[in-house]
Design an enzyme around this catalytic site. Structure first.
Site, PDB file in Angstrom:
ATOM      1  N   ASP A 131       0.796  -1.228   0.000  1.00 12.99           N
ATOM      2  CA  ASP A 131       0.000   0.000   0.000  1.00 12.99           C
ATOM      3  C   ASP A 131       0.830   1.280   0.000  1.00 12.99           C
ATOM      4  OD1 ASP A 131       0.850   0.315   2.758  1.00 12.99           O
ATOM      5  OD2 ASP A 131      -0.736  -1.084   3.313  1.00 12.99           O
ATOM      6  N   HIS A 145       7.225  -7.051  -1.758  1.00 14.37           N
ATOM      7  CA  HIS A 145       6.104  -7.553  -2.559  1.00 14.37           C
ATOM      8  C   HIS A 145       5.556  -6.509  -3.526  1.00 14.37           C
ATOM      9  CE1 HIS A 145       5.347 -10.772   0.753  1.00 14.37           C
ATOM     10  NE2 HIS A 145       6.263 -11.148  -0.108  1.00 14.37           N
ATOM     11  N   CYS A 156       7.053  -5.057 -22.352  1.00 12.93           N
ATOM     12  CA  CYS A 156       8.083  -4.026 -22.532  1.00 12.93           C
ATOM     13  C   CYS A 156       8.633  -3.468 -21.229  1.00 12.93           C
ATOM     14  CB  CYS A 156       7.553  -2.888 -23.396  1.00 12.93           C
ATOM     15  SG  CYS A 156       6.275  -1.870 -22.600  1.00 12.93           S
ATOM     16  N   CYS A 226       3.177  -0.731 -26.058  1.00 16.38           N
ATOM     17  CA  CYS A 226       3.155  -1.863 -26.988  1.00 16.38           C
ATOM     18  C   CYS A 226       2.141  -1.643 -28.107  1.00 16.38           C
ATOM     19  CB  CYS A 226       2.837  -3.153 -26.245  1.00 16.38           C
ATOM     20  SG  CYS A 226       4.176  -3.753 -25.181  1.00 16.38           S
ATOM     21  N   ASN A 321       3.276  -9.057  17.520  1.00 11.19           N
ATOM     22  CA  ASN A 321       2.143  -9.479  16.693  1.00 11.19           C
ATOM     23  C   ASN A 321       1.066 -10.044  17.596  1.00 11.19           C
ATOM     24  OD1 ASN A 321       1.151  -9.878  13.864  1.00 11.19           O
ATOM     25  ND2 ASN A 321       0.993 -12.005  14.558  1.00 11.19           N
TER      26      ASN A 321
END
Length: 366
Positions: A131, A145, A156, A226, A321
């Site tokens: 995010d 990620h 391309c 493209c 956590n």
């Protein structure tokens, strides 16, 4: 380094390290002791739980995607690149979910992380989140990620701003754009402060929709670059054409069988993390004396691997956590940190301790 989901149940009994850290006050004290620069430098790895207070759900928290929907199955990389119908489904759900991502604001955890880095209590930041909210307070963020803020052509390699792509998706799909607006209007009439947050969003930015929804008529654009140089074809209105199926070009950035395909600039499950990003993340963790994991269950192998390798090399590991964490009973030993409290509560307390130690009055009392 693949992004691979962990489908087994994670042990339901989190550790407590040190054993006395059973109250929030004790957890804050233990976390401050762990992060104290006098005991060495600390690298931070964050997970999806960091952004929950911003309205973006995590995977395994109390209101996480897997918690609410045991049958949830994310789209895998090979499915996306190999199947036009899967791409239609993804881009339709992403089109409806993008507004929630765009409107999301950084929360207190993002600020506390910035405070701790600026104060010298954290050395570096690696995040699994897509995010880009950390960027509001931290300049050097390694997103292993990727990010939802852009899309990339698999042929391309050209990158496109996701907000601009949203406009094109709306143009190509006026009925879907009307559906989105009607839903926003309906929720606004109910005096909901932020209507878009009433939608059920997934952590990777796509909206959860009923299984009965048909995506056949949804269109997504061909890569403009493209299309302009003749590598890929578009329909008369500019949508990606099925004439691009099974057309492999020698200069393709990815070894995929369809040309001119735009993909969100995130690492899908089953996709490898970019080699350069992987190297930078590994270096950040290797250069620190300790590693702190915040708001992550480490269920994704790419993150778990980073922590496991550094633990094998003798580093101290800290984990903040609320829920259980993959492999914590095997990874953590005496001298490590493991507290099961809300990250914002713990880190906020640590920032207070850091500020007290830096104040003139604190030095005068020493």
């Amino acid at each position: 380094m693949l992004r691979v989901p962990y489908n087994l149940k994670i042990a339901a009994s989190p550790l407590v390290l040190p054993p006395k850290a059973t109250t929030l006050r004790a957890a804050i004290s233990a976390a401050a002791d762990f992060l104290d620069p006098a005991t060495g430098t600390t690298a931070l790895l964050t997970g999806a739980g960091v952004s929950v207070e911003s309205g973006i759900p995590d995977y395994r928290g109390p209101s996480g995607t897997y918690t609410l929907n045991r049958n949830h199955r994310p789209i895998f990389y090979t499915e996306f690149v190999d199947h036009h119908t899967i791409r239609k489904r993804y881009w339709a759900r992403s089109f409806l979910g993008w507004e929630a991502v765009r409107q999301a604001k950084p929360n207190r955890v993002h600020k506390y992380v910035g405070d701790l880095i600026n104060g010298g209590w954290l050395r570096s930041l690696v995040t699994q989140n897509v995010d880009s909210l950390h960027s509001a307070y931290v300049k050097d963020v390694t997103e292993i990620h990727g990010t939802l803020s852009s899309a990339v052509c698999l042929t391309c390699g050209t990158h496109y701003d996701r907000s601009e792509l949203q406009i094109e998706l709306g143009r190509l799909n006026p009925s879907w754009a009307d559906l989105l607006q009607q839903e926003l209007d309906r929720l606004s009439e109910q005096r909901i402060a932020n209507p878009i947050k009433s939608f059920r969003l997934n952590p990777d930015g796509d909206l959860e929709l009923p299984a009965r929804i048909n995506y056949d008529q949804f269109n997504y654009p061909t890569c403009p670059s493209c299309a302009s140089n003749g590598t890929a074809k578009s329909t008369s209105n500019g949508a990606w054409s099925e004439e691009n199926i099974d057309i492999i070009v020698p200069h393709s950035k990815r070894n995929v069988k369809d040309v001119g395909v735009l993909k969100p600039d995130v690492v899908f499950f089953g996709e490898s993390v970019d080699d350069h990003v992987k190297k930078v993340a590994e270096q950040k963790l290797q250069m620190a004396d300790k590693i702190l994991v915040v708001a992550s269950s480490l269920a994704t192998y790419s993150a778990f691997r980073l922590i496991k390798e550094n633990k094998t090399n003798g580093k101290r590991i800290g984990i903040i956590n609320v829920g259980p964490v993959r492999g914590e009973h095997e990874l953590l030993v005496d001298g490590d940190l493991r507290v099961s409290f809300i990250a914002g509560d713990v880190l906020g307390g640590v920032v207070d301790i850091m500020n007290q130690q830096r104040s003139p009055l604190a030095y005068a009392r020493m």
